[in-house]
Design a protein around this motif. Sequence first.
Motif, PDB file in Angstrom:
ATOM      1  N   SER A 172       0.098  57.341  45.260  1.00  0.00           N
ATOM      2  CA  SER A 172      -0.919  57.124  46.251  1.00  0.00           C
ATOM      3  C   SER A 172      -1.657  56.587  45.998  1.00  0.00           C
ATOM      4  O   SER A 172      -1.473  55.917  44.547  1.00  0.00           O
ATOM      5  CB  SER A 172      -1.235  58.586  47.469  1.00  0.00           C
ATOM      6  OG  SER A 172      -1.851  58.766  46.581  1.00  0.00           O
ATOM      7  N   GLY A 173      -2.374  55.527  46.854  1.00  0.00           N
ATOM      8  CA  GLY A 173      -2.456  54.625  46.671  1.00  0.00           C
ATOM      9  C   GLY A 173      -4.260  55.490  46.682  1.00  0.00           C
ATOM     10  O   GLY A 173      -5.180  54.750  44.967  1.00  0.00           O
ATOM     11  N   GLY A 174      -4.480  56.612  46.826  1.00  0.00           N
ATOM     12  CA  GLY A 174      -5.858  57.367  46.623  1.00  0.00           C
ATOM     13  C   GLY A 174      -5.568  57.449  44.862  1.00  0.00           C
ATOM     14  O   GLY A 174      -6.602  57.606  44.240  1.00  0.00           O
ATOM     15  N   GLN A 175      -4.685  57.855  44.612  1.00  0.00           N
ATOM     16  CA  GLN A 175      -4.665  58.750  43.236  1.00  0.00           C
ATOM     17  C   GLN A 175      -4.648  57.777  42.366  1.00  0.00           C
ATOM     18  O   GLN A 175      -5.119  57.020  41.148  1.00  0.00           O
ATOM     19  CB  GLN A 175      -3.246  59.049  42.827  1.00  0.00           C
ATOM     20  CG  GLN A 175      -3.048  60.420  43.347  1.00  0.00           C
ATOM     21  CD  GLN A 175      -1.147  60.778  43.385  1.00  0.00           C
ATOM     22  OE1 GLN A 175      -0.341  59.953  43.617  1.00  0.00           O
ATOM     23  NE2 GLN A 175      -1.881  62.153  43.711  1.00  0.00           N
ATOM     24  N   LYS A 176      -3.753  55.899  43.054  1.00  0.00           N
ATOM     25  CA  LYS A 176      -3.659  54.885  41.354  1.00  0.00           C
ATOM     26  C   LYS A 176      -5.578  54.347  42.267  1.00  0.00           C
ATOM     27  O   LYS A 176      -6.020  53.456  40.691  1.00  0.00           O
ATOM     28  CB  LYS A 176      -3.205  53.593  42.905  1.00  0.00           C
ATOM     29  CG  LYS A 176      -1.825  53.990  42.830  1.00  0.00           C
ATOM     30  CD  LYS A 176      -0.767  52.257  43.757  1.00  0.00           C
ATOM     31  CE  LYS A 176       0.175  52.766  43.536  1.00  0.00           C
ATOM     32  NZ  LYS A 176       0.288  51.688  44.672  1.00  0.00           N
ATOM     33  N   GLN A 177      -6.478  54.401  42.770  1.00  0.00           N
ATOM     34  CA  GLN A 177      -7.921  53.917  42.033  1.00  0.00           C
ATOM     35  C   GLN A 177      -8.200  54.999  41.533  1.00  0.00           C
ATOM     36  O   GLN A 177      -9.403  54.255  40.429  1.00  0.00           O
ATOM     37  CB  GLN A 177      -8.885  53.727  43.812  1.00  0.00           C
ATOM     38  CG  GLN A 177      -9.916  53.371  43.849  1.00  0.00           C
ATOM     39  CD  GLN A 177      -9.487  51.896  42.958  1.00  0.00           C
ATOM     40  OE1 GLN A 177      -9.134  51.881  41.912  1.00  0.00           O
ATOM     41  NE2 GLN A 177     -10.063  50.694  43.759  1.00  0.00           N
ATOM     42  N   LEU A 189      -7.477  51.179  51.533  1.00  0.00           N
ATOM     43  CA  LEU A 189      -7.305  52.357  51.880  1.00  0.00           C
ATOM     44  C   LEU A 189      -7.301  53.161  52.349  1.00  0.00           C
ATOM     45  O   LEU A 189      -7.717  52.919  53.952  1.00  0.00           O
ATOM     46  CB  LEU A 189      -8.186  53.781  50.049  1.00  0.00           C
ATOM     47  CG  LEU A 189      -7.970  53.151  48.844  1.00  0.00           C
ATOM     48  CD1 LEU A 189      -9.318  54.334  48.026  1.00  0.00           C
ATOM     49  CD2 LEU A 189      -6.228  53.621  48.756  1.00  0.00           C
ATOM     50  N   ASP A 190      -6.703  54.331  53.221  1.00  0.00           N
ATOM     51  CA  ASP A 190      -7.475  55.229  54.990  1.00  0.00           C
ATOM     52  C   ASP A 190      -8.549  55.359  54.867  1.00  0.00           C
ATOM     53  O   ASP A 190      -9.044  56.272  53.588  1.00  0.00           O
ATOM     54  CB  ASP A 190      -6.028  55.975  55.229  1.00  0.00           C
ATOM     55  CG  ASP A 190      -5.248  57.092  54.434  1.00  0.00           C
ATOM     56  OD1 ASP A 190      -6.439  57.723  54.494  1.00  0.00           O
ATOM     57  OD2 ASP A 190      -4.517  57.699  53.769  1.00  0.00           O
TER      58      ASP A 190
END
Length: 236
Positions: A146-151, A175-176
């Motif tokens: 997910s985006g958060g995991q990528k960051q 990110l949301d």
Amino acid sequence: MALVSLRNVTKAYPNPNDGDPILAIDDVSLDIEAGDVFGIIGYSGAGKSTLVRLINALEPVSSGSVVVDGQELAGLPEKQLRPVRLGIGMIFQQFNLFNAKTVWNNVAYPLRVAGASKEKIQARVDELLEFVGLSDKAKNYPEQLSGGQKQRVGIARALATEPRILLCDEATSALDPETTHEVLALLKRVNEEFGVTMVVITHEMDVIQTLATKVAVMDKGRVIETGEVFDVFSDP
Ligand code: ADP
Ligand code: ADP
């Protein structure tokens, strides 16, 4: 002395339409102290990204002085800029991960470039993945996250070489809100637990108010206000 100190910095780019040069940074002076979470806020085009590239020694100033960790960057030859860059981690809006590398190898990459030993790389990468809560994703590829995991991978990679400074360029803008909150909480821990000084570039007031202790407000290449977040954004 401040960890990052800018004095009367200007940065001009040639005008593609043959007009006057574009003054991306116009007479900026700033002091970022060790341990600060220093926010830089402003609209698109204000000069925030340019400022980051000057601090990170990716581009030379047109005039003025940039001192990072006691070292004057203006006029330094390329070879002496490399160790300065190694002392600065960066995270980005679009994460900038290596899509063909596993999570584990993304985090290992800066250590390999720095020539760290196999044992050191193994220990450090495992420790960082644990810190960002992604030990179970070590063998996954970025596209599986997910985006958060990528960051969070981006943060682990940025910290691999134990930098004193972390530059965050719109790090939560893709990110949301809920994920933004998680990533900001993690960045807060990076500052508190490791004492890493952070420069947080954003156009979002929420990010500054959640994370930063000090702030500079930029407009048209200039710093128009600076101080403690509480003072700058409290109603007069
Ligand atoms: P921000 O990050 O706040 O959106 P930037 O630092 O990207 O602002 O841009 C500041 C100004 O400098 C803008 O007018 C932009 O068009 C200009 N600029 C930035 N980089 C370059 C470049 N490489 N060449 C020419 N103009 C540039
Ligand atoms: P090499 O340096 O030859 O690539 P490594 O022993 O560093 O060999 O790693 C081999 C592979 O195993 C790498 O692709 C890496 O992704 C993976 N790997 C190494 N350590 C771990 C670990 N602790 N968790 C998950 N994967 C790992």
